[in-house]
Design an enzyme around this catalytic site. Sequence first.
Site, PDB file in Angstrom:
ATOM      1  N   ASP A  68       0.721  -1.056  -0.072  1.00  0.00           N
ATOM      2  CA  ASP A  68       0.048   0.137  -0.123  1.00  0.00           C
ATOM      3  C   ASP A  68       0.614   1.253  -0.066  1.00  0.00           C
ATOM      4  OD1 ASP A  68       0.838  -0.600   2.631  1.00  0.00           O
ATOM      5  OD2 ASP A  68      -1.386  -1.047   3.368  1.00  0.00           O
ATOM      6  N   HIS A 139      -7.596  -5.579  10.039  1.00  0.00           N
ATOM      7  CA  HIS A 139      -7.126  -5.205   8.386  1.00  0.00           C
ATOM      8  C   HIS A 139      -6.117  -6.018   8.038  1.00  0.00           C
ATOM      9  CE1 HIS A 139      -5.212  -1.118   9.824  1.00  0.00           C
ATOM     10  NE2 HIS A 139      -4.159  -2.076   9.540  1.00  0.00           N
ATOM     11  N   GLU A 144      -9.775  -2.420   4.940  1.00  0.00           N
ATOM     12  CA  GLU A 144     -10.549  -2.355   6.106  1.00  0.00           C
ATOM     13  C   GLU A 144     -11.590  -3.083   6.495  1.00  0.00           C
ATOM     14  OE1 GLU A 144      -9.262  -0.688   8.753  1.00  0.00           O
ATOM     15  OE2 GLU A 144      -7.778   0.790   7.980  1.00  0.00           O
TER      16      GLU A 144
END
Length: 245
Positions: A68, A139, A144
């Site tokens: 990410d 998560h 999430e």
Amino acid sequence: MIRIYRVDSYDEMSRRAANIVSAQVIMKPDCVLGLATGSTPQGLYRLLAERCRAGDLDFAEVCTVNLDEYQGLSPEDGQSYRRYMRENLFEHVNLRPENTHLPDGLAADAAAECARYNAVIAGLGGIDLQLLGVGNNGHIGFNEPGAAFENETHLVALTESTVQANARFFKSPDEVPKHAYTMGIGSIMRARRILLVASGADKADALYRALHGPITPVLPASVLQLHGDVAVVADRAALARFPEA
Ligand code: F6R
């Protein structure tokens, strides 16, 4: 299949996890490593750097893809995940810069950036070993808790609590990123092997529910029960809800 390695401390977690990553790199020198940021893997990265400096590990042919990146932060920004990776791993090992991949936080077109990142992962032939931490809400990456498992790289709106938790790292509330790119659950699940690291009592509930609870997007890490090759390296505090082996 999920194999759990119970260890006594953060340092032992780091060492056991570093052994698994090292074995991957030694057995397949041109492997693709999926990497995570956060506080949990910092000790593991330090050990990989030490082993590389000692000549025991060679990253010359390794490629990396990170889970990410915040949208809106430049690679130089002190809070960007690119910067975290450079400081914690990349500048300490002989990875070629062009072999390290993260989503581009400054991309003008988010949909195009997600497609580009999916193509990067596919072009590398997929991920051999994906390293994961777990959030205390379960998560993985920035996937999430939600209503559905999102498959591919996508842009997520960070929850208000995540934005508030991050605010301490920024000078003003306006600077706190509100969105992030993350690999989806599908991208993570297609990795050939998964290594999840967890340390500390605040992970105990999420870890137990991930490995023993129902498989549900309400606890994204629970999807790992469906993967064929998961190693969990966790300390006693994080495994507190598991019966003693
Ligand atoms: C980081 C990431 C997150 C973290 C998780 C745990 O790239 O994707 O899912 O792995 O938030 O973070 P720490 O290790 O800081 O507890």
